[in-house]
Design a protein around this motif. Structure first.
Motif, PDB file in Angstrom:
ATOM      1  N   ILE A   1      19.856  45.715  42.908  1.00 42.65           N
ATOM      2  CA  ILE A   1      21.380  45.583  42.977  1.00 42.65           C
ATOM      3  C   ILE A   1      21.585  44.536  43.883  1.00 42.65           C
ATOM      4  CG2 ILE A   1      23.664  46.658  42.979  1.00 42.65           C
ATOM      5  CD1 ILE A   1      22.642  49.949  43.042  1.00 42.65           C
ATOM      6  N   GLY A   2      22.336  43.607  41.988  1.00 44.08           N
ATOM      7  CA  GLY A   2      22.694  42.189  42.832  1.00 44.08           C
ATOM      8  C   GLY A   2      24.077  41.851  43.421  1.00 44.08           C
ATOM      9  N   GLY A   3      23.986  41.422  44.870  1.00 41.55           N
ATOM     10  CA  GLY A   3      24.797  40.854  45.809  1.00 41.55           C
ATOM     11  C   GLY A   3      26.268  41.196  45.218  1.00 41.55           C
ATOM     12  N   SER A   4      26.353  40.043  43.904  1.00 42.18           N
ATOM     13  CA  SER A   4      27.229  39.583  42.990  1.00 42.18           C
ATOM     14  C   SER A   4      28.226  41.598  42.375  1.00 42.18           C
ATOM     15  CB  SER A   4      27.298  38.990  41.645  1.00 42.18           C
ATOM     16  OG  SER A   4      26.016  39.779  41.500  1.00 42.18           O
ATOM     17  N   LEU A   5      27.324  42.231  43.004  1.00 42.13           N
ATOM     18  CA  LEU A   5      28.012  43.343  42.421  1.00 42.13           C
ATOM     19  C   LEU A   5      28.485  44.288  43.205  1.00 42.13           C
ATOM     20  CD1 LEU A   5      26.076  43.788  40.275  1.00 42.13           C
ATOM     21  CD2 LEU A   5      26.290  45.696  40.292  1.00 42.13           C
ATOM     22  N   SER A   6      28.879  43.381  44.653  1.00 37.92           N
ATOM     23  CA  SER A   6      29.629  43.740  46.026  1.00 37.92           C
ATOM     24  C   SER A   6      31.513  43.832  45.898  1.00 37.92           C
ATOM     25  CB  SER A   6      29.122  43.143  47.448  1.00 37.92           C
ATOM     26  OG  SER A   6      29.268  41.646  46.595  1.00 37.92           O
ATOM     27  N   HIS A   7      32.125  43.474  44.918  1.00 32.25           N
ATOM     28  CA  HIS A   7      33.203  43.656  44.665  1.00 32.25           C
ATOM     29  C   HIS A   7      33.480  44.361  43.112  1.00 32.25           C
ATOM     30  CE1 HIS A   7      34.057  41.156  48.512  1.00 32.25           C
ATOM     31  NE2 HIS A   7      33.160  40.254  47.550  1.00 32.25           N
ATOM     32  N   ASP A   8      32.173  44.387  42.399  1.00 29.13           N
ATOM     33  CA  ASP A   8      32.704  45.138  41.124  1.00 29.13           C
ATOM     34  C   ASP A   8      32.605  46.489  40.724  1.00 29.13           C
ATOM     35  OD1 ASP A   8      32.284  46.035  38.714  1.00 29.13           O
ATOM     36  OD2 ASP A   8      31.105  44.275  38.424  1.00 29.13           O
TER      37      ASP A   8
END
Length: 195
Positions: A6-13
């Motif tokens: 799970i990409g770090g770019s989902l950490s605020h999603d």
């Protein structure tokens, strides 16, 4: 066993909670989650630019960035089990749990093929999939993904890291790239394995 990065770019999603919840609900004993680096890794890039330290230090710091994201994931879904090595991952799976990999065992004292910015958590997820003899590797990105694109094309567009195509070229597991909105698709696949 499935490895789901799970990409770090989902950490605020908000989709992050859905992914973690769905994987926990139906992936017990079968799923290992690999965290990206996200904002934590972005901070490493900034510090490296400021202080000009080498990629070996940056690599070790990025593994700690992934560890922070793993802890965040467990904070969101406390039933997830943090596991730093193969033995602990396999124990969590035997116990019917979902493991979240904390890759601190990959910290290095000397540079090697992993200690560079071309090798990110995408490639580390592929490395782990090979180590664990996984059946499937799923990479979850925050962007929409064209499933018809080759791995080389995805790397050229920066969707996966540059080393990723080489890591999975001869893989004995299925590799798939998903968008952040595909949690139900993966949940349904996991459920279909149980019927």
């Amino acid at each position: 066993m499935w490895v789901v990065k799970i990409g770090g770019s989902l950490s605020h999603d908000p989709a992050l909670r859905e992914w973690l919840t769905r994987l926990w609900e139906v992936g017990g004993g079968r799923v290992v989650i690999v965290p990206g680096g996200g904002d934590f890794a972005d901070a490493v890039r900034q510090y490296q630019q400021e202080w000009r330290f080498d990629d070996l230090a940056a690599h070790n710091m990025c593994l700690l960035a992934m560890a922070q994201y793993a802890i965040l994931m467990q904070g969101v879904v406390p039933e997830l089990v943090l596991a730093s090595n193969e033995e602990r991952i396999r124990r969590a799976l035997r116990d019917g749990r979902v493991a979240v990999w904390v890759p601190t065992d990959l910290m290095r004292a000397t540079p090697d093929s992993m200690t560079n910015w071309d090798t990110t958590s995408d490639s580390l997820a592929a490395w782990l999939s090979t180590l664990l003899n996984a059946e499937r590797l799923m990479i979850v990105k925050s962007c929409d993904v064209d499933t018809d694109m080759s791995m080389d094309a995805l790397a050229a567009k920066g969707i996966v890291d540059r080393r990723f195509p080489a890591y999975v070229r001869d893989a004995n597991y299925i590799v798939e790239i998903f968008s952040h909105s595909d949690a139900e698709v993966v949940r349904d696949r996991l459920l279909n394995l149980t019927v």
